[in-house]
Design a protein around this motif. Structure first.
Motif, PDB file in Angstrom:
ATOM      1  N   LEU A  40      44.175  36.033  42.968  1.00  0.00           N
ATOM      2  CA  LEU A  40      42.972  35.778  43.767  1.00  0.00           C
ATOM      3  C   LEU A  40      42.475  37.055  44.429  1.00  0.00           C
ATOM      4  O   LEU A  40      41.271  37.290  44.543  1.00  0.00           O
ATOM      5  CB  LEU A  40      43.260  34.703  44.816  1.00  0.00           C
ATOM      6  N   GLY A  41      43.416  37.887  44.875  1.00  0.00           N
ATOM      7  CA  GLY A  41      43.020  39.162  45.473  1.00  0.00           C
ATOM      8  C   GLY A  41      42.360  40.080  44.455  1.00  0.00           C
ATOM      9  O   GLY A  41      41.338  40.703  44.738  1.00  0.00           O
ATOM     10  N   LYS A  42      42.929  40.132  43.255  1.00  0.00           N
ATOM     11  CA  LYS A  42      42.349  40.981  42.213  1.00  0.00           C
ATOM     12  C   LYS A  42      41.013  40.424  41.733  1.00  0.00           C
ATOM     13  O   LYS A  42      40.140  41.187  41.301  1.00  0.00           O
ATOM     14  CB  LYS A  42      43.328  41.126  41.049  1.00  0.00           C
ATOM     15  N   PHE A  43      40.861  39.110  41.801  1.00  0.00           N
ATOM     16  CA  PHE A  43      39.583  38.523  41.392  1.00  0.00           C
ATOM     17  C   PHE A  43      38.450  39.079  42.242  1.00  0.00           C
ATOM     18  O   PHE A  43      37.386  39.436  41.735  1.00  0.00           O
ATOM     19  CB  PHE A  43      39.635  36.996  41.521  1.00  0.00           C
ATOM     20  N   GLN A  44      38.663  39.135  43.541  1.00  0.00           N
ATOM     21  CA  GLN A  44      37.621  39.622  44.444  1.00  0.00           C
ATOM     22  C   GLN A  44      37.289  41.087  44.165  1.00  0.00           C
ATOM     23  O   GLN A  44      36.125  41.497  44.231  1.00  0.00           O
ATOM     24  CB  GLN A  44      38.085  39.458  45.904  1.00  0.00           C
ATOM     25  N   ALA A  45      38.294  41.876  43.847  1.00  0.00           N
ATOM     26  CA  ALA A  45      38.055  43.301  43.621  1.00  0.00           C
ATOM     27  C   ALA A  45      37.529  43.587  42.215  1.00  0.00           C
ATOM     28  O   ALA A  45      36.652  44.435  42.033  1.00  0.00           O
ATOM     29  CB  ALA A  45      39.355  44.081  43.847  1.00  0.00           C
ATOM     30  N   PHE A  46      38.045  42.869  41.225  1.00  0.00           N
ATOM     31  CA  PHE A  46      37.730  43.137  39.823  1.00  0.00           C
ATOM     32  C   PHE A  46      36.448  42.437  39.358  1.00  0.00           C
ATOM     33  O   PHE A  46      35.740  42.924  38.487  1.00  0.00           O
ATOM     34  CB  PHE A  46      38.922  42.689  38.961  1.00  0.00           C
ATOM     35  N   GLN A  47      36.157  41.273  39.974  1.00  0.00           N
ATOM     36  CA  GLN A  47      34.973  40.475  39.614  1.00  0.00           C
ATOM     37  C   GLN A  47      34.903  40.238  38.096  1.00  0.00           C
ATOM     38  O   GLN A  47      33.952  40.647  37.418  1.00  0.00           O
ATOM     39  CB  GLN A  47      33.692  41.169  40.098  1.00  0.00           C
ATOM     40  N   PRO A  48      35.898  39.520  37.538  1.00  0.00           N
ATOM     41  CA  PRO A  48      35.955  39.319  36.090  1.00  0.00           C
ATOM     42  C   PRO A  48      34.892  38.340  35.596  1.00  0.00           C
ATOM     43  O   PRO A  48      34.363  37.530  36.362  1.00  0.00           O
ATOM     44  CB  PRO A  48      37.363  38.745  35.875  1.00  0.00           C
ATOM     45  N   ASP A  49      34.622  38.422  34.302  1.00  0.00           N
ATOM     46  CA  ASP A  49      33.716  37.478  33.657  1.00  0.00           C
ATOM     47  C   ASP A  49      34.457  36.232  33.195  1.00  0.00           C
ATOM     48  O   ASP A  49      33.834  35.198  32.915  1.00  0.00           O
ATOM     49  CB  ASP A  49      33.046  38.130  32.448  1.00  0.00           C
ATOM     50  N   MET A  50      35.784  36.327  33.094  1.00  0.00           N
ATOM     51  CA  MET A  50      36.607  35.205  32.691  1.00  0.00           C
ATOM     52  C   MET A  50      38.024  35.400  33.202  1.00  0.00           C
ATOM     53  O   MET A  50      38.483  36.532  33.359  1.00  0.00           O
ATOM     54  CB  MET A  50      36.615  35.054  31.164  1.00  0.00           C
ATOM     55  N   VAL A  51      38.713  34.274  33.465  1.00  0.00           N
ATOM     56  CA  VAL A  51      40.098  34.316  33.942  1.00  0.00           C
ATOM     57  C   VAL A  51      40.979  33.558  32.967  1.00  0.00           C
ATOM     58  O   VAL A  51      40.632  32.460  32.525  1.00  0.00           O
ATOM     59  CB  VAL A  51      40.225  33.685  35.349  1.00  0.00           C
ATOM     60  N   VAL A  52      42.124  34.159  32.612  1.00  0.00           N
ATOM     61  CA  VAL A  52      43.159  33.472  31.835  1.00  0.00           C
ATOM     62  C   VAL A  52      44.317  33.238  32.784  1.00  0.00           C
ATOM     63  O   VAL A  52      44.907  34.190  33.314  1.00  0.00           O
ATOM     64  CB  VAL A  52      43.601  34.315  30.620  1.00  0.00           C
ATOM     65  N   LEU A  53      44.644  31.967  33.020  1.00  0.00           N
ATOM     66  CA  LEU A  53      45.512  31.597  34.138  1.00  0.00           C
ATOM     67  C   LEU A  53      46.672  30.724  33.667  1.00  0.00           C
ATOM     68  O   LEU A  53      46.466  29.656  33.092  1.00  0.00           O
ATOM     69  CB  LEU A  53      44.668  30.843  35.171  1.00  0.00           C
TER      70      LEU A  53
END
Length: 227
Positions: A37-50
């Motif tokens: 979640l922290g990296k999501f805010q910084a990286f702003q990805p177009d897609m997440v593999v979770l």
């Protein structure tokens, strides 16, 4: 296109990241939900593999938190013998799932299928808006309203609803919805379309007579009612 991998299996992440980068994607990774979640805010990805099974914060809770502030497409990695995890993930807003152990080629195919559908929606469309009773769908903007109120859908939910709206008044088979909504053929015993339709029904309002605007047509699929 930027992809965020969130999985506690370090070796798997390294393998998937290397493969995705070779395919031209920009990739970042995390090994638990909180870090993700922290990296999501910084990286702003177009897609997440979770991944579902992780320490600190598992995939289900990570997805639940993610959906409170983002509709970025999410592909869940689930154990082959845990169909309940897949259903829960889809109900919480995952766009698709890939059973583990997964082949990198299969994951890339799923990523490209979702990306292709999103990209299609971001280009000018021959139809500015599709209106079916209180429902309005803008394919070009990937926007949906019900009684002029915005409806927040995941990428896959939008794809499925768009297909139904374009064929309003006629049943659409689950095979067609899977091909056009998920970008892949319908697999045997796959309940993904049913779960996505259940979520869409909950997000849309009901008709004046109390019915859902999306009806199940026995042996034929689903139909958006024309009113």
């Amino acid at each position: 296109m930027k992809i965020l991998l969130i999985d506690d299996d370090v070796r798997l992440v390294e393998m998937l990241q290397e493969y995705l980068e070779q395919e031209g994607f920009q990739v970042d990774s995390a090994n638990n939900g909180e870090e993700g979640l922290g990296k999501f805010q910084a990286f702003q990805p177009d897609m997440v593999v979770l991944d579902v099974m992780m320490p600190v914060l598992n995939g289900i809770e990570t997805l639940r938190k993610l959906r409170t502030f983002s509709q970025t497409p999410v592909i869940m990695l689930t154990a082959k013998d845990e169909p309940l995890d897949r259903v829960i993930g889809l109900e919480l807003g995952a766009d698709d799932y890939v059973p583990k152990p997964c082949m990198p080629r299969e994951l890339v195919a799923r990523v490209r299928a979702i990306a292709r559908r999103v990209k299609t929606g971001n280009t000018p469309d021959e139809v500015d808006v599709i209106e079916v009773g209180p429902l309005a769908v803008w394919p070009g903007k990937r926007q949906v309203t019900w009684n002029e109120q915005d409806v927040q859908l995941t990428s896959t939910e939008f794809n499925i609803l768009e297909v139904l709206a374009k064929h309003a008044g006629h049943p659409v088979s689950k095979e067609v919805l899977s091909e056009n909504g998920l970008g892949r053929p319908l697999a045997r015993y796959d309940r993904s379309i049913d779960v996505h339709l259940s979520s869409i029904r909950q997000k849309l309002g009901v008709l004046p007579d109390g019915r859902s605007c999306i009806q199940t047509v026995f042996r034929l699929g689903y139909q958006l009612i024309k009113v």
